[in-house]
Design an enzyme around this catalytic site. Structure first.
Site, short mmCIF file in Angstrom:
data_model
loop_
_atom_site.label_atom_id
_atom_site.label_comp_id
_atom_site.label_asym_id
_atom_site.label_seq_id
_atom_site.Cartn_x
_atom_site.Cartn_y
_atom_site.Cartn_z
N HIS A 56 -6.74 -74.03 8.61
CA HIS A 56 -7.14 -73.18 9.65
C HIS A 56 -7.51 -74.03 11.00
O HIS A 56 -7.26 -73.55 12.30
CB HIS A 56 -8.45 -72.33 9.36
CG HIS A 56 -8.92 -71.44 10.20
ND1 HIS A 56 -8.33 -70.40 10.74
CD2 HIS A 56 -10.05 -71.59 10.97
CE1 HIS A 56 -8.90 -69.50 11.81
NE2 HIS A 56 -10.13 -70.35 11.86
N TYR A 63 -8.52 -72.99 -1.48
CA TYR A 63 -8.25 -71.76 -1.64
C TYR A 63 -6.78 -71.32 -1.63
O TYR A 63 -6.56 -70.10 -1.95
CB TYR A 63 -8.89 -70.81 -0.47
CG TYR A 63 -8.47 -71.21 0.88
CD1 TYR A 63 -7.25 -70.85 1.49
CD2 TYR A 63 -9.20 -72.13 1.78
CE1 TYR A 63 -7.08 -71.24 2.83
CE2 TYR A 63 -8.97 -72.40 2.96
CZ TYR A 63 -7.76 -71.93 3.50
OH TYR A 63 -7.44 -72.28 4.85
N ARG A 121 0.60 -70.41 7.75
CA ARG A 121 0.02 -71.52 8.49
C ARG A 121 0.03 -72.72 7.35
O ARG A 121 -0.41 -72.69 6.20
CB ARG A 121 -1.60 -71.07 8.58
CG ARG A 121 -2.45 -72.28 8.72
CD ARG A 121 -3.92 -71.88 9.48
NE ARG A 121 -4.48 -70.98 8.42
CZ ARG A 121 -5.09 -71.46 7.59
NH1 ARG A 121 -5.19 -72.66 6.90
NH2 ARG A 121 -5.94 -70.48 6.52
#
Length: 394
Positions: free
Chosen positions: A292, A301, A288
Site C-alpha cells: 500500500h 494479508y 496493487r
C-alpha cells in the site's frame, strides 16, 4: 501527445470481431469492458452495462507511445520506491500494477480538463506534463509538492482519504455555473480514489452533490482489491460501479490493466460530462502488485498465488505482446524504451539527492499569499526557539 478518439474504427488487421460482453478470466464479470486481453489480443469493440459501445482508433505511433508511457511510469515509480528504501524519502505509495488505469485515463483527458488525485496518481501526473520530481520533494520533506494546479490542470496530491472528491465536486459545480459545459470545447473534471475510499462519507456525499447538481465530473475508482490490508469484500457486497445507480448516474467497470479500454471508457465519460450529461463512475478493476505504501507489508494479508495470478494480467506485458503480434514494434524499439527509462530514472535519482535541505524558517513562506499577523508572530517565536540552540552542542 495526441491520442485517437473512441468511436474511430480500428483497422481490421489489428482486431478480432466485436462481440457482446462475456465473462473473462480476470473477473468473471460479464460487464467488464476490455479491448486488449491479457494475451495481447485486440478486441475491436466492447459494450458497457448500458449498451454503450467502446472502441479506440490509434495510429501505430500512438500505440507505441502508450507502451512508452507505461514503461517510463513504472521505472520512475520503482526508482522512487528504491529511494525510500535507502532512506532518501520518508514514504512512497507505489502504483505498481496500476499503470494502465492511470496512463489510459490520463491520456484521455483533454487540455482543459481538471484532475483531482490521491497520493498515488504518479502516472496521471506524468501524463499531465508535470516533472516527476515534484511529488518526490513532498515525500522527501523538502517542499510541499509545489506544482501549479492551474497551469497543469492537476490538483495537489491529497493524503486524506476521499477528501479530493469533495474538492472535485465543488470545482465541477463551478465549471457548470460558469457555463463551461455543453459542447466539444467544454470542461470536465475527474476525481481519482481507491476502493477503500468508497466507504468514506466524503465520497458518498460527493456522489449526492454531483448527481443533484448535474456536475461535469467523472469519478474514477481504481479498485486495486485492497484498502491497505482490507479486501474488497469488506467494502461492498456488490460491484462498486453498481453503486452509481443508487445516486442517479451511470457506472461502468473497465479492465484496469487494459490501457486501451481505460482510455476509451474515460474519454467517453469525460466527453459526456463536458456536453452537460452529468457525472458518472468508472471502476477500474486492477490490482496493487506491491505494498500500500512503503510502510506496509502485504505478505501479512494476501497470499503469493493471488499475486502470481495477477502478474499474468500485467498491463505492460499485454501491451508488448500486442505490439509484437501486430508487428507495430520490434526488439530495437523495446530496447530503446528500456534505455530511456533507465536514463530518466538515473536522472531522477540524481536530482532527488541534490535537493537542498530547506531552512526551518521557510516553513512559513507559502502559507498565505500576503502573510498574516498571526503567522508573523509564529515565525518570530520559532526563530527565537531556533536561535536558542546557537553555540550549544545540540
Amino acid at each position: 501527445m495526441a491520442k485517437g478518439d473512441p468511436g474511430v474504427t480500428t483497422r481490421g488487421r489489428r482486431a478480432a470481431p466485436r462481440s457482446k460482453p462475456k465473462a473473462t478470466a480476470s473477473t468473471g464479470d460479464p460487464e467488464l469492458v476490455q479491448l486488449l486481453t491479457p494475451e495481447g489480443e485486440r478486441i475491436e469493440s466492447a459494450f458497457g452495462p448500458d449498451g454503450t459501445e467502446y472502441r479506440v482508433g490509434f495510429t501505430d505511433e500512438e500505440y507505441r507511445g502508450l507502451y512508452r508511457d507505461l514503461v517510463l511510469v513504472r521505472k520512475l515509480d520503482a526508482e522512487a520506491t528504491a529511494l525510500q528504501r535507502q532512506g532518501e524519502l520518508g514514504l512512497w505509495a507505489s502504483l505498481l500494477g496500476q499503470e494502465a488505469a492511470q496512463v489510459g485515463s490520463g491520456r484521455a483527458l483533454r487540455p482543459q480538463d481538471m484532475a483531482f488525485p490521491t497520493y498515488r496518481e504518479h502516472g496521471v501526473l506524468y501524463c499531465r506534463g508535470i516533472d516527476p520530481i515534484m511529488p518526490l520533494g513532498l515525500f522527501r520533506g523538502v517542499d510541499q509538492g509545489g506544482w501549479d494546479p492551474n497551469e497543469f490542470k492537476f490538483n495537489m496530491y491529497t493524503i486524506v482519504i476521499g477528501a479530493q472528491t469533495l474538492h472535485a465536486t465543488g470545482y465541477a459545480m463551478g465549471v457548470a455555473m460558469d457555463g463551461k459545459t455543453g459542447g466539444d470545447e467544454g470542461e470536465a473534471v475527474i476525481a481519482y480514489f481507491g476502493d477503500g475510499a468508497t466507504s468514506q462519507g466524503d465520497v458518498n456525499e460527493s456522489f449526492v452533490w454531483a448527481s443533484v447538481f448535474n456536475a461535469p465530473l467523472v469519478f474514477f475508482c481504481q479498485n486495486n482489491q485492497y484498502a491497505i490490508s482490507q479486501p474488497l469484500e469488506r467494502q461492498t457486497r456488490v460491484p462498486l460501479y453498481r453503486r452509481a445507480g443508487g445516486f442517479g448516474f451511470p457506472g461502468v467497470r473497465v479492465d484496469g490493466n487494459d490501457v486501451l479500454a481505460s482510455y476509451a471508457v474515460t474519454r467517453h465519460a469525460l466527453d459526456n460530462a463536458r456536453h452537460g450529461q452529468g457525472p458518472s463512475l468508472i471502476e477500474a478493476y486492477t490490482y496493487r502488485m506491491g505494498a500500500h505504501t512503503t510502510s506496509d507489508d502485504p505478505t501479512r494479508y494476501r497470499i503469493a498465488s493471488e499475486v502470481e495470478s495477477w502478474q499474468a494480467k500485467d498491463p505492460i506485458a499485454r501491451m508488448r505482446a500486442f505490439l509484437t503480434k501486430q508487428q507495430i514494434a520490434d526488439e530495437s524499439f523495446f530496447a530503446e524504451v528500456d534505455a530511456q527509462a533507465r536514463a530518466e530514472s538515473v536522472d531522477l535519482r540524481e536530482r532527488v539527492l541534490a535537493m537542498p535541505d530547506p531552512e526551518p524558517l521557510t516553513l512559513f513562506d507559502h502559507v498565505y499569499p500576503n502573510g498574516s499577523p498571526e503567522l508573523d508572530r509564529q515565525r518570530e517565536q520559532f526563530g527565537t526557539y531556533l536561535a536558542s540552540f546557537e553555540g550549544s552542542a545540540h
